[in-house]
Design a protein around this motif. Structure first.
Motif, PDB file in Angstrom:
ATOM      1  N   TRP A  66       0.512  -1.206  -0.166  1.00  0.00           N
ATOM      2  CA  TRP A  66       0.259   0.150   0.114  1.00  0.00           C
ATOM      3  C   TRP A  66       1.194   1.390   0.398  1.00  0.00           C
ATOM      4  O   TRP A  66       1.978   1.013   0.871  1.00  0.00           O
ATOM      5  CB  TRP A  66      -1.121   0.288   1.033  1.00  0.00           C
TER       6      TRP A  66
ATOM      7  N   LYS B 105      -6.104   1.447   4.310  1.00  0.00           N
ATOM      8  CA  LYS B 105      -6.390   2.549   3.898  1.00  0.00           C
ATOM      9  C   LYS B 105      -6.381   3.733   4.936  1.00  0.00           C
ATOM     10  O   LYS B 105      -5.964   3.631   6.021  1.00  0.00           O
ATOM     11  CB  LYS B 105      -7.913   2.429   2.968  1.00  0.00           C
TER      12      LYS B 105
ATOM     13  N   ARG C  83      -6.337  -1.260   8.454  1.00  0.00           N
ATOM     14  CA  ARG C  83      -6.009  -2.367   7.121  1.00  0.00           C
ATOM     15  C   ARG C  83      -7.967  -3.414   7.502  1.00  0.00           C
ATOM     16  O   ARG C  83      -8.263  -3.610   8.697  1.00  0.00           O
ATOM     17  CB  ARG C  83      -5.267  -3.517   7.314  1.00  0.00           C
ATOM     18  N   ASP C  84      -8.618  -3.141   6.138  1.00  0.00           N
ATOM     19  CA  ASP C  84      -9.536  -4.382   6.455  1.00  0.00           C
ATOM     20  C   ASP C  84     -10.250  -5.025   5.531  1.00  0.00           C
ATOM     21  O   ASP C  84      -8.159  -5.597   5.241  1.00  0.00           O
ATOM     22  CB  ASP C  84     -11.256  -2.979   6.158  1.00  0.00           C
TER      23      ASP C  84
ATOM     24  N   SER D  10     -10.339  -5.419   2.512  1.00  0.00           N
ATOM     25  CA  SER D  10      -9.800  -4.749   0.960  1.00  0.00           C
ATOM     26  C   SER D  10      -8.938  -4.092   0.696  1.00  0.00           C
ATOM     27  O   SER D  10      -8.008  -3.947   0.260  1.00  0.00           O
ATOM     28  CB  SER D  10     -11.182  -4.041   0.399  1.00  0.00           C
TER      29      SER D  10
END
Length: 219
Positions: A162, A215, A209-210, A212
Motif C-alpha cells: 500500500w 487505507k 487494514r480491513d 479490502s
C-alpha cells in the motif's frame, strides 16, 4: 519462565524500535549521523566493522559484507560515495537494518538474518509489533513526493502492499509514527507546511487494514 521470556522479548523489541526512531531523526539531520550512531548498533548485534567494510553474520554462520565505495575517501569524488551503516540488528524480528547512504538520500536494506535475503526500502522503516509489517515514510522523494508505504512479510522478504499520501496538499509534509494500535492499525502525525499561504497544519491520521486492504480511515 515464559512470562519472563515474553517480557524480555518485549523490552528488546522496544529497544530496537527506539534505535530505528533515533536513526530516522538522525538521517533527516545529517548524512553523517548514522555512521556516528553505528557503534551502539554494533555493540548490540552480531556484526562488525573493519575499516570501510560492514560485516553481518547470519544464523548459519555465513557472513554478508557491505563495502563503502572508495570514492567516499576522495573528497573530489564525494558525489559518487555510497556508505553502509548498521542501524540495528533487530533480533526479535530476525533481521538487520542497514542504511545505504548516497551523496543525497538513502535507502534501507532489510536483511533476513536466516536466509540473507534482502528487501530494499527508501527510508528507515518501522516494524509492527509482530514484525510482519513495515511502515516507511517518504518525504520529498524524487519519484512519489510525500507518501506512507506499508510493506508486509512475504516469505523471506517484504513486499509493498500500500502507498498513500495523507495531507500532502502543501509544499512539504513530514510524517511521524505515533504508535501501532494493533497489527491492523497504526496512528501517525502529519505536519503540512504551506509556505506562508496559510498556517502549517499538524494532524493525526489513522491508517487501518480491513478486508479490502490498507487505507486512510475517514475522520
Amino acid at each position: 519462565m515464559l512470562v519472563n521470556a515474553a517480557r524480555s522479548a518485549q523490552a528488546n523489541s522496544s529497544d530496537e524500535d527506539k534505535m530505528l526512531g533515533d536513526a530516522r531523526v538522525a538521517s533527516e539531520e545529517s548524512s553523517s549521523s548514522l555512521r556516528v550512531m553505528e557503534p551502539r548498533a554494533l555493540a548490540k548485534g552480531e556484526a562488525q566493522r573493519i575499516g570501510g567494510r560492514l560485516i553481518v553474520t547470519l544464523r548459519s554462520g555465513k557472513t554478508k559484507v557491505y563495502s563503502d565505495r572508495l570514492a567516499c575517501s576522495r573528497p573530489a569524488e564525494e558525489t559518487k560515495c555510497i556508505r553502509y551503516s548498521l542501524v540495528v540488528h533487530a533480533k526479535t524480528r530476525s533481521s538487520y537494518i542497514i542504511a545505504k547512504q548516497y551523496y543525497e538520500g538513502l535507502e534501507a536494506i532489510v536483511v533476513n538474518e536466516v536466509s540473507g535475503v534482502e528487501t530494499i526500502v527508501r527510508g528507515i522503516p518501522s516494524y509492527s509489533s509482530d514484525g510482519r509489517s513495515l511502515v516507511v515514510f517518504l518525504e520529498n522523494d524524487p519519484e512519489v513526493g510525500f507518501a506512507v508505504e506499508v510493506w508486509q512479510k512475504n516469505g523471506d522478504r517484504f513486499a509493498k502492499v500500500w502507498t498513500g499520501s495523507p495531507n500532502s496538499d502543501g509544499i512539504y509534509v513530514s510524517y511521524r509514527l505515533i504508535r501501532w494500535i494493533s497489527e491492523d492499525a497504526f496512528l501517525i502525525e502529519t505536519k503540512t507546511k504551506y509556505g506562508g499561504k496559510k498556517p502549517d497544519a499538524l494532524q493525526e491520521v489513522l491508517i487501518v487494514r480491513d478486508a479490502s486492504g490498507w487505507k486512510i480511515a475517514p475522520r
